[in-house]
Design a protein around this motif. Structure first.
Motif, PDB file in Angstrom:
ATOM      1  N   LEU A  23     -11.291 -51.673 -35.691  1.00 30.17           N
ATOM      2  CA  LEU A  23     -11.148 -51.443 -34.260  1.00 30.17           C
ATOM      3  C   LEU A  23      -9.762 -50.848 -33.958  1.00 30.17           C
ATOM      4  N   THR A  24      -8.756 -51.308 -34.690  1.00 29.47           N
ATOM      5  CA  THR A  24      -7.422 -50.725 -34.530  1.00 29.47           C
ATOM      6  C   THR A  24      -7.450 -49.248 -34.917  1.00 29.47           C
ATOM      7  N   GLN A  25      -8.204 -48.936 -35.963  1.00 28.78           N
ATOM      8  CA  GLN A  25      -8.338 -47.535 -36.383  1.00 28.78           C
ATOM      9  C   GLN A  25      -8.995 -46.692 -35.288  1.00 28.78           C
ATOM     10  N   ALA A  26      -9.884 -47.323 -34.524  1.00 27.15           N
ATOM     11  CA  ALA A  26     -10.544 -46.592 -33.440  1.00 27.15           C
ATOM     12  C   ALA A  26      -9.536 -46.208 -32.351  1.00 27.15           C
ATOM     13  N   TYR A  27      -8.514 -47.035 -32.175  1.00 28.07           N
ATOM     14  CA  TYR A  27      -7.458 -46.719 -31.205  1.00 28.07           C
ATOM     15  C   TYR A  27      -6.549 -45.600 -31.708  1.00 28.07           C
ATOM     16  N   HIS A  28      -6.458 -45.447 -33.016  1.00 26.60           N
ATOM     17  CA  HIS A  28      -5.421 -44.612 -33.616  1.00 26.60           C
ATOM     18  C   HIS A  28      -5.344 -43.189 -33.078  1.00 26.60           C
ATOM     19  N   PRO A 113      -9.146 -47.838 -22.806  1.00 22.72           N
ATOM     20  CA  PRO A 113      -9.935 -49.076 -22.888  1.00 22.72           C
ATOM     21  C   PRO A 113     -11.438 -48.813 -22.900  1.00 22.72           C
ATOM     22  N   ASP A 114     -11.907 -47.939 -22.023  1.00 18.21           N
ATOM     23  CA  ASP A 114     -13.347 -47.686 -21.970  1.00 18.21           C
ATOM     24  C   ASP A 114     -13.841 -46.937 -23.195  1.00 18.21           C
ATOM     25  N   THR A 115     -13.055 -45.977 -23.665  1.00  8.39           N
ATOM     26  CA  THR A 115     -13.465 -45.222 -24.851  1.00  8.39           C
ATOM     27  C   THR A 115     -13.669 -46.158 -26.039  1.00  8.39           C
ATOM     28  N   VAL A 116     -12.700 -47.032 -26.261  1.00  4.58           N
ATOM     29  CA  VAL A 116     -12.827 -47.973 -27.373  1.00  4.58           C
ATOM     30  C   VAL A 116     -13.921 -48.994 -27.081  1.00  4.58           C
ATOM     31  N   GLY A 117     -13.978 -49.443 -25.836  1.00  8.84           N
ATOM     32  CA  GLY A 117     -15.015 -50.404 -25.467  1.00  8.84           C
ATOM     33  C   GLY A 117     -16.405 -49.872 -25.744  1.00  8.84           C
ATOM     34  N   ASN A 118     -16.627 -48.619 -25.395  1.00  5.22           N
ATOM     35  CA  ASN A 118     -17.942 -48.022 -25.624  1.00  5.22           C
ATOM     36  C   ASN A 118     -18.246 -47.863 -27.112  1.00  5.22           C
ATOM     37  N   ALA A 119     -17.182 -47.702 -27.906  1.00  3.05           N
ATOM     38  CA  ALA A 119     -17.374 -47.464 -29.342  1.00  3.05           C
ATOM     39  C   ALA A 119     -17.929 -48.688 -30.053  1.00  3.05           C
ATOM     40  N   VAL A 120     -17.748 -49.871 -29.479  1.00  2.00           N
ATOM     41  CA  VAL A 120     -18.240 -51.079 -30.160  1.00  2.00           C
ATOM     42  C   VAL A 120     -19.584 -51.560 -29.631  1.00  2.00           C
TER      43      VAL A 120
ATOM     44  N   LEU B  63     -13.581 -52.288 -47.793  1.00  2.00           N
ATOM     45  CA  LEU B  63     -13.392 -51.272 -46.739  1.00  2.00           C
ATOM     46  C   LEU B  63     -11.931 -50.869 -46.598  1.00  2.00           C
ATOM     47  N   LEU B  64     -11.257 -50.785 -47.740  1.00  2.00           N
ATOM     48  CA  LEU B  64      -9.866 -50.348 -47.763  1.00  2.00           C
ATOM     49  C   LEU B  64      -9.770 -49.019 -48.505  1.00  2.00           C
ATOM     50  N   GLU B  65      -8.633 -48.343 -48.357  1.00  2.00           N
ATOM     51  CA  GLU B  65      -8.398 -47.106 -49.088  1.00  2.00           C
ATOM     52  C   GLU B  65      -7.780 -47.446 -50.447  1.00  2.00           C
ATOM     53  N   THR B  66      -7.945 -46.534 -51.393  1.00  2.00           N
ATOM     54  CA  THR B  66      -7.380 -46.805 -52.722  1.00  2.00           C
ATOM     55  C   THR B  66      -5.861 -46.847 -52.665  1.00  2.00           C
ATOM     56  N   ASN B  67      -5.254 -46.141 -51.725  1.00  2.00           N
ATOM     57  CA  ASN B  67      -3.794 -46.164 -51.644  1.00  2.00           C
ATOM     58  C   ASN B  67      -3.264 -47.502 -51.120  1.00  2.00           C
ATOM     59  N   THR B  68      -4.148 -48.343 -50.632  1.00  2.00           N
ATOM     60  CA  THR B  68      -3.767 -49.725 -50.314  1.00  2.00           C
ATOM     61  C   THR B  68      -4.013 -50.614 -51.531  1.00  2.00           C
ATOM     62  N   VAL B  69      -5.138 -50.362 -52.182  1.00  2.00           N
ATOM     63  CA  VAL B  69      -5.581 -51.260 -53.248  1.00  2.00           C
ATOM     64  C   VAL B  69      -4.793 -51.042 -54.540  1.00  2.00           C
ATOM     65  N   THR B  70      -4.464 -49.791 -54.840  1.00  2.00           N
ATOM     66  CA  THR B  70      -3.762 -49.512 -56.098  1.00  2.00           C
ATOM     67  C   THR B  70      -2.462 -50.307 -56.256  1.00  2.00           C
ATOM     68  N   PRO B  71      -1.548 -50.248 -55.277  1.00  2.00           N
ATOM     69  CA  PRO B  71      -0.309 -51.029 -55.453  1.00  2.00           C
ATOM     70  C   PRO B  71      -0.568 -52.534 -55.524  1.00  2.00           C
ATOM     71  N   LYS B 142     -20.268 -52.644 -38.673  1.00  2.00           N
ATOM     72  CA  LYS B 142     -21.263 -51.621 -38.987  1.00  2.00           C
ATOM     73  C   LYS B 142     -21.120 -50.427 -38.044  1.00  2.00           C
ATOM     74  N   GLN B 143     -20.929 -50.752 -36.765  1.00  2.00           N
ATOM     75  CA  GLN B 143     -20.797 -49.722 -35.736  1.00  2.00           C
ATOM     76  C   GLN B 143     -19.553 -48.850 -35.979  1.00  2.00           C
ATOM     77  N   LEU B 144     -18.459 -49.470 -36.348  1.00  2.00           N
ATOM     78  CA  LEU B 144     -17.193 -48.747 -36.483  1.00  2.00           C
ATOM     79  C   LEU B 144     -17.078 -48.009 -37.816  1.00  2.00           C
ATOM     80  N   LYS B 145     -17.903 -48.416 -38.790  1.00  2.00           N
ATOM     81  CA  LYS B 145     -17.926 -47.696 -40.069  1.00  2.00           C
ATOM     82  C   LYS B 145     -18.578 -46.333 -39.891  1.00  2.00           C
TER      83      LYS B 145
END
Lengths: 146, 146
Positions: A23-28, A113-120, B63-71, B142-145
């Motif tokens: 969800l944090t990534q969705a804000y990014h 807020p709404d953009t992220v809210g709708n995404a979930v 659900l992590l990237e390899t650049n997190t997991v490798t170190p 699932k939704q955010l993936k």
DNA sequence: GTTGTTTATATCGTTCACGATGCAAATGTA
DNA sequence: TACATTTGCATCGTGAACGATATAAACAAC
């Protein structure tokens, strides 16, 4: 055979950790456009509610330690989003205030807020079920705060 | 007056972020006793289920990237918990295997899941309501993936 | 007032997360 | 076989988190 209790699928913490990260990534992309990170956005939420707060109040509100918040605020100060100045009554305190830029960011982020809210929104997560989810998460947080 | 949508109390992400952090903190003393961090514990959960996996499979599972997991894996290798060696069929892969120490940690951590599990039990979070919570969190993930 | 304690913040070191980039092995295509 | 593309992993830089420690201001006790 692995025991049930050690299966990834049975871990509450892994779900919270993953859901939080995704969800944090969705804000990014939405925040990055304005040079903000997610924790910095949280600080803005706190300051938009009430400006001119000492570091400690911000940290307590976000349930973070000051050693996390201090560097974060210094980066926001460097970006011209907030100012930090010594308290007049209590010289130990650092009072954090929004700059015009920090204040104006609220309008620019109005759709976030709404953009992220709708995404979930999905099958089991709807305006009807979210209050129940909020309740359980609040309970967990309250419980773990001791 | 601040808009409702910008209030901290109305943010799903802040709740997930906080619940995740606090629950991870609950693991800290239990894992720290054995020189582990929470993400390292997650890697162990994955390897206990199935030993000898390439970096990519572990990263995908978490659900992590390899650049997190490798170190992270290199630190675990330095601690003597896992070994890392090039794959024989595919020389690009790094196969991660539990050492005896890594395998034996499972017995030493046998109480961890229940200890943490009991720490979150409260009024609205019980063995009866947890499946519903799992379902909603899984839906969000699932939704955010995408 | 001197001394001891608490409080507010800062500094330091370590470990994630993650975007961006690099590189070598494998694969696909002409 | 030659060359382009993809894949698997590693490296680098930045920004959190957080335990441990430091420092100065406020407060308390004597």
């Amino acid at each position: 055979m692995i025991e049930e209790k050690f299966k990834l699928e049975n871990q509450l913490c892994f779900r919270l950790y993953t859901a939080s990260r995704l969800l944090t990534q969705a804000y990014h992309p939405l925040l990055g456009e304005h040079g903000l990170t997610y924790p910095q956005y949280l600080v803005l939420l706190v300051l938009w509610e009430k400006d001119a707060q000492p570091v400690n109040d911000i940290a307590k509100r976000l349930l973070l330690e000051t050693n996390t918040v201090t560097p974060l605020l210094k980066r926001m100060e460097a970006e011209g989003i907030v100012t930090r100045s010594k308290g007049k009554e209590d010289a130990r305190q650092m009072i954090v205030r929004l700059t015009k830029k920090g204040h104006d960011l609220q309008k620019k982020l109005t759709d976030v807020p709404d953009t992220v809210g709708n995404a979930v929104i999905c099958e089991n997560v709807t305006p009807e079920t979210v209050p129940g989810l909020f309740g359980m998460l609040d309970d967990i947080i309250k419980q773990l705060k001791q």
